[in-house]
Design a protein around this motif. Structure first.
Motif, PDB file in Angstrom:
ATOM      1  N   LEU A 170       0.938  -1.131  -0.099  1.00  0.00           N
ATOM      2  CA  LEU A 170       0.059   0.091  -0.075  1.00  0.00           C
ATOM      3  C   LEU A 170       0.902   1.282  -0.055  1.00  0.00           C
ATOM      4  N   PHE A 171       1.937   1.382   0.662  1.00  0.00           N
ATOM      5  CA  PHE A 171       2.867   2.267   0.753  1.00  0.00           C
ATOM      6  C   PHE A 171       3.560   2.594  -0.634  1.00  0.00           C
ATOM      7  N   ILE A 172       3.948   1.409  -1.312  1.00  0.00           N
ATOM      8  CA  ILE A 172       4.563   1.569  -2.617  1.00  0.00           C
ATOM      9  C   ILE A 172       3.427   2.288  -3.524  1.00  0.00           C
ATOM     10  N   TYR A 173       2.069   1.711  -3.450  1.00  0.00           N
ATOM     11  CA  TYR A 173       1.114   2.237  -4.636  1.00  0.00           C
ATOM     12  C   TYR A 173       0.862   3.622  -4.162  1.00  0.00           C
ATOM     13  N   VAL A 174       0.857   4.163  -3.143  1.00  0.00           N
ATOM     14  CA  VAL A 174       0.685   5.497  -2.751  1.00  0.00           C
ATOM     15  C   VAL A 174       1.744   6.486  -3.124  1.00  0.00           C
ATOM     16  N   ALA A 175       3.157   5.751  -3.046  1.00  0.00           N
ATOM     17  CA  ALA A 175       4.180   6.715  -3.282  1.00  0.00           C
ATOM     18  C   ALA A 175       4.308   6.954  -4.920  1.00  0.00           C
ATOM     19  N   VAL A 176       3.913   5.956  -5.649  1.00  0.00           N
ATOM     20  CA  VAL A 176       3.796   6.075  -7.089  1.00  0.00           C
ATOM     21  C   VAL A 176       2.918   7.003  -7.609  1.00  0.00           C
ATOM     22  N   GLY A 177       1.573   6.912  -6.963  1.00  0.00           N
ATOM     23  CA  GLY A 177       0.450   7.760  -7.333  1.00  0.00           C
ATOM     24  C   GLY A 177       1.093   9.179  -7.014  1.00  0.00           C
ATOM     25  N   VAL A 178       1.584   9.433  -5.907  1.00  0.00           N
ATOM     26  CA  VAL A 178       2.156  10.781  -5.865  1.00  0.00           C
ATOM     27  C   VAL A 178       3.195  11.186  -6.783  1.00  0.00           C
TER      28      VAL A 178
END
Length: 498
Positions: A363-371
Motif C-alpha cells: 500500500l505504501f508503494i502504491y501511494v508513493a507511485v501515485g504521488v
C-alpha cells in the motif's frame, strides 16, 4: 497386848497412780513461749523460677514435726515433710530446729495457691495439729510463648486481601498487648482474643490482621509484637509476604516479518515480572510440541521479581510458510498463558497478499507511485502552459520570420512565397558559401545581416537556435543592403504586420 486392826492401803495406791498421770495443763506449760512465724502474706514468682517460702519456730515446742501444706482442709496437699522424701519441697537450711524455710524449684502456673507452715505434736493416734501460720498466697506469673504468625494456605495474587494470625499462649496474668507492623510501619490496631488455657492459671491469645497485597510486597515483612508484665522486652514473630504472594507473568512475543527462503528466523518469548521463579516454557509448531532443549534459567530483578527469555530458531523453508509457532507458559501450576506468531516465507511467485505483514508495504508503494505520477503530471501541465504563454507573446510582437523556400529535387519552387520563412526553417550548411544570394527588396522587407569576421569553419553549423527571435523596428524603412563579403550571408526578413 491387843492387836489393833490394820488400815487398808488403797489410798496410797491411788496416790501412786495419780502421780503417773500428767496433770492437766502440762502440755500448755511445756509449750509456753513456742511461736511459729510465717511472715510472707503474698508472693509472686515467674514460672520456671524458684519459689522461697519462709517459716521459723522457737525452741521448746512439744515433740512433733513441722510440715508445709498447700491449701487447708480436706483438699490440702503436703508440700514438705521431713519424714517423707517424696515431697518436692526442699529445706533451705538442713539440720536446723528453728528454720523451716523451704524452696520449690521450677515453679509452674499450677503451683499457684496458699501455703501454710504447720507445727504438729505427737498424739495417741498420730500427729495432731498444734499450731499453724497465717498462710502465704503464691501467684505464678507465666511468660507468653514466642508468637507465631501464619498466613493463607494458598498463594494470593496482587490486589487481593490476605489474613494473617498471630498466636501466643501459656501466660499469666491475662493482660497482654499485641501490635502489628508491616516492615517498620505500625498497622491499624486489631482486636485480640484471650482465652483460658488448659488450666485455670494460664491464658492463650490470638490476633488477626488483613493486608491488601501489592506487586512490590515481595520483600515486605509482617511483624507481630507481644508485650506482657513478665517481659523486659517485647516478643516478636515475623512473616515474609513472599511466602504467599504470587505475581503472574506477562508474556510478550513479537512476530517476525517475512523472511527469505531458506533463511533462519528466531521466535522470542519474553516472560516478564513473575514470582516465584518456577516457570515452564514450551514451544509448539502448529499445535505440536517442539524439542527446543533446556529452558534458560530466570533472572531476578532488583525488586525480587523474575524475567525469562526463551528463543527458538526455525529454518524458513517453503513447506513452513504460514506455520503457527506458539509459546506456552505455565507458572505455579496455574492455567497456561500462550502467545502465537506466524512464519511467512517470501518465495518467488508467491502473492504478497498472502502475508498480512506485506499489505502495508504494498500500500505504501502504491501511494508513493501515485504521488510521483501526480507531481509529474502537474509539471507537464505547467510546462505546456508556459510554452503556450510564450508562444502567445511571440505572436503579438513584431517578430521577424525567417523563411527559406522549400526545396524539392534540388530546384526552387517558383510559387513558394519568399516572405513565408520562419526561423525554424533557416539552417546554414557547413560549407563555405561563395555564391552570392540574390536579395529581394520590397517595401515590407527588411534585411538582417549575419556577418562573421572570418570564414565559417567546417563545424560551424548555424541553426535556428542561433537566430532566436530577431526583433526589428516597427517603423517602415528601406534598409540599405549590407556590404557583400565572402564571409557574410543574408537572410530575407519579412515583417508581417497585423
Amino acid at each position: 497386848m491387843e492387836l489393833l486392826p490394820r488400815r487398808p492401803a488403797w489410798p496410797l495406791t491411788c496416790l501412786v497412780l495419780l502421780s503417773l498421770r500428767p496433770w492437766p495443763g502440762a502440755d500448755a506449760q511445756a509449750g509456753q513461749g513456742f511461736q511459729l512465724h510465717q511472715p510472707q502474706k503474698e508472693v509472686s514468682v515467674i514460672a520456671g523460677e524458684t519459689l522461697t517460702l519462709i517459716c521459723t519456730v522457737t525452741e521448746g515446742g512439744p515433740p512433733g514435726p513441722v510440715k508445709w501444706l498447700k491449701g487447708w482442709g480436706s483438699g490440702s496437699e503436703t508440700i514438705y515433710d521431713q519424714k517423707d522424701p517424696s515431697t518436692w519441697g526442699v529445706r533451705a537450711m538442713n539440720g536446723s530446729n528453728t528454720n523451716f524455710t523451704i524452696l520449690i524449684k521450677d515453679v509452674r502456673p499450677k503451683d499457684a495457691g496458699t501455703y501454710y507452715c504447720v507445727k504438729f505434736r505427737k498424739g495417741p493416734t498420730g500427729d495432731e495439729l498444734y499450731q499453724r501460720g497465717d498462710g502465704t498466697a503464691v501467684s505464678v506469673q507465666a511468660r507468653p510463648s514466642n508468637p507465631t504468625v501464619s498466613g493463607p494456605s494458598d498463594r494470593v495474587e496482587p490486589g487481593n486481601v490476605a489474613s494473617f494470625t498471630c498466636k501466643s499462649g501459656g501466660f499469666f496474668p491475662s493482660d497482654i498487648n499485641v501490635n502489628w507492623f508491616k516492615d517498620k510501619t505500625m498497622m491499624q490496631s486489631q482486636l485480640r482474643n484471650v482465652t483460658p488455657g488448659p488450666s485455670n492459671f494460664t491464658y492463650n491469645m490470638s490476633s488477626t490482621v488483613t493486608v491488601t497485597l501489592q506487586k512490590d510486597d515481595i520483600r515486605s515483612e509482617l511483624t507481630c509484637q507481644v508485650g506482657h508484665t513478665t517481659l523486659t522486652a517485647p516478643l516478636t514473630g515475623s512473616y515474609h509476604l513472599s511466602q504467599i504472594l504470587r505475581v503472574p507473568p506477562k508474556v510478550v512475543m513479537e512476530p517476525p516479518g517475512p523472511v527469505g527462503l531458506n533463511e533462519t528466523v528466531s521466535f522470542t518469548c519474553d516472560v516478564q515480572g513473575f514470582y516465584p521463579g518456577s516457570v515452564t516454557v514450551t514451544w509448539l509448531e502448529n499445535g505440536k510440541e517442539m524439542n527446543t532443549g533446556s529452558t534458560p534459567q530466570p533472572t531476578e530483578t532488583s525488586k525480587g521479581l523474575f524475567n525469562l527469555r526463551s528463543t527458538v530458531l526455525v529454518q524458513a523453508v517453503l513447506e513452513k510458510n504460514g506455520s503457527v509457532f506458539a509459546c506456552r507458559v505455565v507458572h505455579e501450576g496455574q492455567d497456561p498463558l500462550s502467545r502465537n506468531a506466524t512464519l511467512w516465507v517470501a518465495a518467488s511467485g508467491q502473492k504478497e497478499s498472502n502475508s498480512p505483514y506485506t499489505n502495508g508495504s504494498s500500500l505504501f508503494i502504491y501511494v508513493a507511485v501515485g504521488v510521483v505520477c501526480t507531481v509529474l503530471a502537474l509539471l507537464v501541465v505547467a510546462i505546456l502552459y508556459l510554452i503556450r504563454v510564450k508562444q502567445s507573446k511571440g505572436k503579438s510582437s513584431p517578430s521577424a520570420r525567417l523563411h527559406e523556400p522549400e526545396k524539392s529535387s534540388g530546384t526552387t519552387t517558383q510559387d513558394s512565397d519568399p516572405n513565408n520563412m520562419t526561423y525554424a526553417d533557416l539552417n546554414f550548411t557547413k560549407e563555405k558559401k561563395n555564391v552570392q544570394r540574390v536579395i529581394e527588396v520590397s517595401q515590407q522587407s527588411e534585411y538582417a545581416c549575419i556577418q562573421g569576421s572570418q570564414a565559417p569553419a567546417s563545424n560551424d553549423n548555424l541553426t535556428y537556435a542561433d537566430l532566436d527571435m530577431v526583433h526589428l523596428s516597427k517603423a517602415p524603412r528601406r534598409p540599405a543592403p549590407c556590404p557583400e563579403e565572402t564571409t557574410s550571408e543574408y537572410a530575407s526578413v519579412q515583417i508581417q504586420r497585423q
